[in-house]
Design a protein around this motif. Sequence first.
Motif, PDB file in Angstrom:
ATOM      1  N   ASP A 117      -5.071  -5.608  -2.892  1.00 63.76           N
ATOM      2  CA  ASP A 117      -4.814  -6.587  -1.838  1.00 63.76           C
ATOM      3  C   ASP A 117      -5.523  -7.880  -2.222  1.00 63.76           C
ATOM      4  O   ASP A 117      -6.703  -8.071  -1.938  1.00 63.76           O
ATOM      5  CB  ASP A 117      -5.346  -6.045  -0.513  1.00 63.76           C
ATOM      6  CG  ASP A 117      -5.158  -7.010   0.655  1.00 63.76           C
ATOM      7  OD1 ASP A 117      -4.653  -8.130   0.424  1.00 63.76           O
ATOM      8  OD2 ASP A 117      -5.508  -6.647   1.784  1.00 63.76           O
ATOM      9  N   ARG A 147       0.830  -1.211   0.000  1.00 59.71           N
ATOM     10  CA  ARG A 147       0.000   0.000   0.000  1.00 59.71           C
ATOM     11  C   ARG A 147       0.863   1.259   0.000  1.00 59.71           C
ATOM     12  O   ARG A 147       0.604   2.209  -0.743  1.00 59.71           O
ATOM     13  CB  ARG A 147      -0.920  -0.012   1.223  1.00 59.71           C
ATOM     14  CG  ARG A 147      -1.746   1.247   1.391  1.00 59.71           C
ATOM     15  CD  ARG A 147      -2.751   1.098   2.520  1.00 59.71           C
ATOM     16  NE  ARG A 147      -2.151   0.653   3.757  1.00 59.71           N
ATOM     17  CZ  ARG A 147      -1.514   1.456   4.619  1.00 59.71           C
ATOM     18  NH1 ARG A 147      -1.380   2.747   4.348  1.00 59.71           N
ATOM     19  NH2 ARG A 147      -1.009   0.975   5.740  1.00 59.71           N
ATOM     20  N   SER A 191      -9.592   1.639  -2.703  1.00 59.68           N
ATOM     21  CA  SER A 191      -8.371   2.046  -2.015  1.00 59.68           C
ATOM     22  C   SER A 191      -8.602   3.291  -1.164  1.00 59.68           C
ATOM     23  O   SER A 191      -9.272   4.226  -1.582  1.00 59.68           O
ATOM     24  CB  SER A 191      -7.259   2.320  -3.023  1.00 59.68           C
ATOM     25  OG  SER A 191      -6.901   1.149  -3.705  1.00 59.68           O
ATOM     26  N   THR A 192      -8.048   3.270   0.049  1.00 58.02           N
ATOM     27  CA  THR A 192      -8.066   4.433   0.922  1.00 58.02           C
ATOM     28  C   THR A 192      -6.649   4.624   1.460  1.00 58.02           C
ATOM     29  O   THR A 192      -5.783   3.774   1.267  1.00 58.02           O
ATOM     30  CB  THR A 192      -9.035   4.235   2.109  1.00 58.02           C
ATOM     31  OG1 THR A 192      -8.510   3.221   2.982  1.00 58.02           O
ATOM     32  CG2 THR A 192     -10.424   3.821   1.614  1.00 58.02           C
ATOM     33  N   THR A 248      -2.139   2.100  -8.435  1.00 59.57           N
ATOM     34  CA  THR A 248      -3.259   1.440  -7.767  1.00 59.57           C
ATOM     35  C   THR A 248      -2.736   0.284  -6.916  1.00 59.57           C
ATOM     36  O   THR A 248      -1.846  -0.450  -7.333  1.00 59.57           O
ATOM     37  CB  THR A 248      -4.261   0.894  -8.804  1.00 59.57           C
ATOM     38  OG1 THR A 248      -4.756   1.981  -9.589  1.00 59.57           O
ATOM     39  CG2 THR A 248      -5.424   0.198  -8.130  1.00 59.57           C
ATOM     40  N   TYR A 249      -3.294   0.131  -5.715  1.00 58.45           N
ATOM     41  CA  TYR A 249      -2.916  -0.971  -4.839  1.00 58.45           C
ATOM     42  C   TYR A 249      -4.040  -1.997  -4.801  1.00 58.45           C
ATOM     43  O   TYR A 249      -5.202  -1.653  -4.587  1.00 58.45           O
ATOM     44  CB  TYR A 249      -2.627  -0.470  -3.426  1.00 58.45           C
ATOM     45  CG  TYR A 249      -2.644  -1.567  -2.380  1.00 58.45           C
ATOM     46  CD1 TYR A 249      -1.784  -2.661  -2.506  1.00 58.45           C
ATOM     47  CD2 TYR A 249      -3.512  -1.527  -1.300  1.00 58.45           C
ATOM     48  CE1 TYR A 249      -1.801  -3.688  -1.566  1.00 58.45           C
ATOM     49  CE2 TYR A 249      -3.531  -2.538  -0.353  1.00 58.45           C
ATOM     50  CZ  TYR A 249      -2.678  -3.616  -0.490  1.00 58.45           C
ATOM     51  OH  TYR A 249      -2.703  -4.635   0.427  1.00 58.45           O
ATOM     52  N   GLN A 261       1.323   4.169  -2.924  1.00 61.55           N
ATOM     53  CA  GLN A 261       1.120   5.590  -2.654  1.00 61.55           C
ATOM     54  C   GLN A 261       2.301   6.416  -3.144  1.00 61.55           C
ATOM     55  O   GLN A 261       2.125   7.478  -3.758  1.00 61.55           O
ATOM     56  CB  GLN A 261       0.896   5.814  -1.158  1.00 61.55           C
ATOM     57  CG  GLN A 261      -0.453   5.340  -0.645  1.00 61.55           C
ATOM     58  CD  GLN A 261      -0.606   5.539   0.854  1.00 61.55           C
ATOM     59  OE1 GLN A 261       0.287   6.060   1.535  1.00 61.55           O
ATOM     60  NE2 GLN A 261      -1.742   5.125   1.396  1.00 61.55           N
ATOM     61  N   SER A 308      -7.559  -0.964   2.109  1.00 62.28           N
ATOM     62  CA  SER A 308      -8.591  -1.211   1.114  1.00 62.28           C
ATOM     63  C   SER A 308      -9.917  -1.530   1.783  1.00 62.28           C
ATOM     64  O   SER A 308      -9.963  -2.281   2.761  1.00 62.28           O
ATOM     65  CB  SER A 308      -8.203  -2.395   0.211  1.00 62.28           C
ATOM     66  OG  SER A 308      -7.070  -2.091  -0.561  1.00 62.28           O
TER      67      SER A 308
END
Length: 223
Positions: A33, A21, A69-70, A30-31, A25, A74
């Motif tokens: 999981d 993550r 994503s946050t 894009t991440y 960033q 996620s």
Amino acid sequence: MKRLIVAIDGPAGAGKSTVARLVAQELGLTYIDTGAMYRAVAWKSLQLEQLTEDRVARMMQETRITLESTESGSLVYVDEVDVTSQIRTSEVTAHASFVAKIPQVRQALIEMQRQMANSGVVMDGRDIGTHVFPNAEVKVFLTASIEERARRRYDEMKEKGLPVDYEKLKEEIGARDHADQNRTHAPLRPAADAHHVDTTGLSISNVVEEILQLCRTKLGAGE
């Protein structure tokens, strides 16, 4: 940032999700999981009491999993229902090993994962560099001692107010390692060209910086 696929694999509790993550960033990618996706399938399987391979395989045909994503991780949705916290229980963790061995589940999730990677992506899991994206530009295999991994998971669950037992966690992680390494389809193993990082005793920032340097080197070589 040009399109770049970063595959981060490793056993349970090695720090993949946190590291991936943060790397995403830093790189503006894009991440994804993937472990959360298998947990989501396990959660739905338990909720509906679909507990055999055939029933789970049929269930997958009517299952939609999405990730949002946050900054803190996620959000995970199953059929539009937010299950982010529900998928982190010990029961779901144990069941995730079972559903991950089912070929129909793996194929369905791999298709979803590949669709999510239309642009640059950082994806963590257990078979990303070997099976999902064997041509990923950067491949990393993270590991750590089982004691270290159990401690991390213990601290994480305590912080969330979840009931947890350290010795039981060690047993669960050991069992998960054995199941992942010995499954027939896409077993856990490092890709031949993966960069190995033992995170035992390392800070998160040190691990992130090591992976970022790999990415910078790869991007520089491609220019």
